[in-house]
Scaffold this motif. Structure first.
Motif, PDB file in Angstrom:
ATOM      1  N   VAL A  92     -11.266   4.136   0.371  1.00 20.26           N
ATOM      2  CA  VAL A  92     -11.548   2.777  -0.098  1.00 20.26           C
ATOM      3  C   VAL A  92     -11.394   1.799   1.056  1.00 20.26           C
ATOM      4  O   VAL A  92     -12.241   0.917   1.274  1.00 20.26           O
ATOM      5  CB  VAL A  92     -10.619   2.393  -1.262  1.00 20.26           C
ATOM      6  CG1 VAL A  92     -10.760   0.906  -1.603  1.00 20.26           C
ATOM      7  CG2 VAL A  92     -10.927   3.237  -2.496  1.00 20.26           C
ATOM      8  N   THR A  93     -10.321   1.934   1.818  1.00 21.01           N
ATOM      9  CA  THR A  93     -10.103   1.067   2.972  1.00 21.01           C
ATOM     10  C   THR A  93     -11.241   1.199   3.973  1.00 21.01           C
ATOM     11  O   THR A  93     -11.733   0.197   4.520  1.00 21.01           O
ATOM     12  CB  THR A  93      -8.769   1.424   3.653  1.00 21.01           C
ATOM     13  OG1 THR A  93      -7.689   1.233   2.720  1.00 21.01           O
ATOM     14  CG2 THR A  93      -8.529   0.552   4.878  1.00 21.01           C
ATOM     15  N   VAL A 122     -15.867   3.989  -4.725  1.00 18.03           N
ATOM     16  CA  VAL A 122     -15.878   2.805  -3.863  1.00 18.03           C
ATOM     17  C   VAL A 122     -16.946   1.807  -4.317  1.00 18.03           C
ATOM     18  O   VAL A 122     -16.759   0.590  -4.233  1.00 18.03           O
ATOM     19  CB  VAL A 122     -16.071   3.203  -2.390  1.00 18.03           C
ATOM     20  CG1 VAL A 122     -16.121   1.978  -1.494  1.00 18.03           C
ATOM     21  CG2 VAL A 122     -14.923   4.123  -1.942  1.00 18.03           C
ATOM     22  N   GLY A 161      -7.120  -2.082   8.757  1.00 17.01           N
ATOM     23  CA  GLY A 161      -7.417  -0.865   8.008  1.00 17.01           C
ATOM     24  C   GLY A 161      -6.652   0.344   8.523  1.00 17.01           C
ATOM     25  O   GLY A 161      -6.215   1.196   7.736  1.00 17.01           O
ATOM     26  N   GLU A 164       0.831  -1.211   0.000  1.00 21.61           N
ATOM     27  CA  GLU A 164       0.000   0.000   0.000  1.00 21.61           C
ATOM     28  C   GLU A 164       0.862   1.255   0.000  1.00 21.61           C
ATOM     29  O   GLU A 164       0.544   2.238  -0.674  1.00 21.61           O
ATOM     30  CB  GLU A 164      -0.922  -0.007   1.226  1.00 21.61           C
ATOM     31  CG  GLU A 164      -2.119  -0.917   1.089  1.00 21.61           C
ATOM     32  CD  GLU A 164      -3.044  -0.509  -0.031  1.00 21.61           C
ATOM     33  OE1 GLU A 164      -3.516   0.638  -0.038  1.00 21.61           O
ATOM     34  OE2 GLU A 164      -3.297  -1.344  -0.922  1.00 21.61           O
ATOM     35  N   LEU A 204     -14.338  -0.547   2.657  1.00 22.05           N
ATOM     36  CA  LEU A 204     -14.202  -2.000   2.739  1.00 22.05           C
ATOM     37  C   LEU A 204     -14.320  -2.483   4.183  1.00 22.05           C
ATOM     38  O   LEU A 204     -14.842  -3.568   4.439  1.00 22.05           O
ATOM     39  CB  LEU A 204     -12.864  -2.438   2.140  1.00 22.05           C
ATOM     40  CG  LEU A 204     -12.726  -2.256   0.626  1.00 22.05           C
ATOM     41  CD1 LEU A 204     -11.348  -2.695   0.156  1.00 22.05           C
ATOM     42  CD2 LEU A 204     -13.801  -3.028  -0.122  1.00 22.05           C
ATOM     43  N   VAL A 248     -15.348  -0.092  -6.958  1.00 18.85           N
ATOM     44  CA  VAL A 248     -14.398  -1.048  -6.381  1.00 18.85           C
ATOM     45  C   VAL A 248     -15.132  -2.313  -5.936  1.00 18.85           C
ATOM     46  O   VAL A 248     -14.705  -3.438  -6.230  1.00 18.85           O
ATOM     47  CB  VAL A 248     -13.645  -0.421  -5.194  1.00 18.85           C
ATOM     48  CG1 VAL A 248     -12.854  -1.492  -4.440  1.00 18.85           C
ATOM     49  CG2 VAL A 248     -12.710   0.686  -5.671  1.00 18.85           C
ATOM     50  N   HIS A 307      -5.754  -0.910  -2.463  1.00 19.58           N
ATOM     51  CA  HIS A 307      -6.682   0.134  -2.028  1.00 19.58           C
ATOM     52  C   HIS A 307      -6.205   1.520  -2.471  1.00 19.58           C
ATOM     53  O   HIS A 307      -6.960   2.285  -3.073  1.00 19.58           O
ATOM     54  CB  HIS A 307      -6.820   0.129  -0.511  1.00 19.58           C
ATOM     55  CG  HIS A 307      -7.404  -1.129   0.042  1.00 19.58           C
ATOM     56  ND1 HIS A 307      -7.812  -1.247   1.361  1.00 19.58           N
ATOM     57  CD2 HIS A 307      -7.657  -2.326  -0.523  1.00 19.58           C
ATOM     58  CE1 HIS A 307      -8.287  -2.458   1.578  1.00 19.58           C
ATOM     59  NE2 HIS A 307      -8.183  -3.139   0.452  1.00 19.58           N
ATOM     60  N   TYR A 336      -3.285   0.167   7.134  1.00 18.79           N
ATOM     61  CA  TYR A 336      -3.363   0.553   5.727  1.00 18.79           C
ATOM     62  C   TYR A 336      -3.333   2.076   5.609  1.00 18.79           C
ATOM     63  O   TYR A 336      -2.652   2.640   4.742  1.00 18.79           O
ATOM     64  CB  TYR A 336      -4.652   0.011   5.093  1.00 18.79           C
ATOM     65  CG  TYR A 336      -4.530  -1.344   4.446  1.00 18.79           C
ATOM     66  CD1 TYR A 336      -3.912  -2.408   5.098  1.00 18.79           C
ATOM     67  CD2 TYR A 336      -5.059  -1.581   3.182  1.00 18.79           C
ATOM     68  CE1 TYR A 336      -3.826  -3.649   4.511  1.00 18.79           C
ATOM     69  CE2 TYR A 336      -4.972  -2.829   2.582  1.00 18.79           C
ATOM     70  CZ  TYR A 336      -4.360  -3.859   3.247  1.00 18.79           C
ATOM     71  OH  TYR A 336      -4.269  -5.086   2.650  1.00 18.79           O
ATOM     72  N   GLN A 380      -0.655   4.299   3.580  1.00 21.75           N
ATOM     73  CA  GLN A 380      -1.097   5.160   2.480  1.00 21.75           C
ATOM     74  C   GLN A 380      -0.692   6.618   2.704  1.00 21.75           C
ATOM     75  O   GLN A 380      -0.223   7.290   1.778  1.00 21.75           O
ATOM     76  CB  GLN A 380      -2.616   5.049   2.324  1.00 21.75           C
ATOM     77  CG  GLN A 380      -3.081   3.691   1.827  1.00 21.75           C
ATOM     78  CD  GLN A 380      -4.514   3.381   2.208  1.00 21.75           C
ATOM     79  OE1 GLN A 380      -5.177   4.153   2.914  1.00 21.75           O
ATOM     80  NE2 GLN A 380      -5.020   2.239   1.753  1.00 21.75           N
TER      81      GLN A 380
END
Length: 249
Positions: free
Chosen positions: A86-87, A154, A101, A24, A90, A157, A81, A104, A108
């Protein structure tokens, strides 16, 4: 209802999870470097203070291409992601644990910040442009615009990359995701800036030291991404489709 799970430390710190966080970081770095770099390049090549139609198209295309690549290279490792919204979507849809998350998000945001520092270095100290609201656009309008376009991202996605029923559609998921981002930038760029991605907005803000209206690019995308996760996760996916394991995303 989607099963939202906090997660376990042993899962979030497993070898596969560490590799996912690194993926990521790299994917977000590549995306932000190309996306912000295209804006810097435009500023260097033109003397116009305001973004003209040709510049808007060029930046939208660059972001679409860059995201297509960033999602593709990270898809098999982290899920690609490349975006805290987006994370978040999800996580609310039960596709990743809250704990994973959060890591993540850290990866990011660090990727975006490093990308912008690298851009400032390799361009000889040129200004790093930040997302700003268009002339005559208020903060509320900007938030609503970001909610709508991030919901579209999203939702795309989920439909093309997450839903087990996607079938062969999954092979073009990175293309579809890149296309919706490019299209949304064309539609929203002159108004809200067309961020859809808190990391994409936060990195330039950190490096430039300009956090004006930066909250807009957190509140709007997170609400939009969260709504998409709740809507698609609860309306179109069965409970058995939800497996909040970091090793799978």
């Amino acid at each position: 209802m989607a099963c939202i799970a906090f997660g376990r430390c042993d899962d979030s710190f497993s070898c596969a999870s560490i590799k996912a966080y690194l993926a990521e970081f790299i994917s977000t770095l590549l995306f932000v470097f190309a996306g912000v770099g295209s804006a810097i390049a435009y500023d260097k090549l033109t003397s116009d203070a305001a973004l003209d139609p040709a510049g808007l198209v060029a930046i939208a295309v660059c972001h679409g291409f860059a995201l297509f690549v960033a999602v593709s290279v990270g898809a098999t490792i982290s899920g690609g992601h490349v975006n805290p919204a987006v994370t978040f979507g999800l996580a609310l849809g039960g596709q990743i644990t809250i704990l994973t998350g959060i890591f993540y998000w850290v990866a990011q945001l660090l990727g975006a910040i490093v990308a912008c520092f690298l851009l400032k270095l390799v361009t000889g100290g040129l200004a790093v442009p930040t997302h700003t609201l268009g002339s005559g656009v208020g903060a509320i309008e900007g938030v609503v615009m970001e909610i709508i376009i991030t919901f579209a991202l999203v939702y795309t996605v989920y439909a093309t990359a997450v839903d087990p029923k996607k079938g062969s559609l999954g092979t073009i998921a990175p293309i579809a995701i890149g296309f919706i981002v490019g299209a949304n930038i064309l539609a929203a760029g002159p108004f809200s800036g067309g961020s859809m991605n808190p990391a994409r907005s936060f990195g330039p803000a950190v490096v430039s030291g300009n956090f004006t209206d930066n909250w807009v690019y957190w509140v709007g995308p997170l609400i939009g991404g969260g709504l998409a996760g709740l809507v698609y996760g609860n309306l179109y996916m069965c409970p058995s489709d939800h497996a909040p394991l970091s090793s799978e995303f």
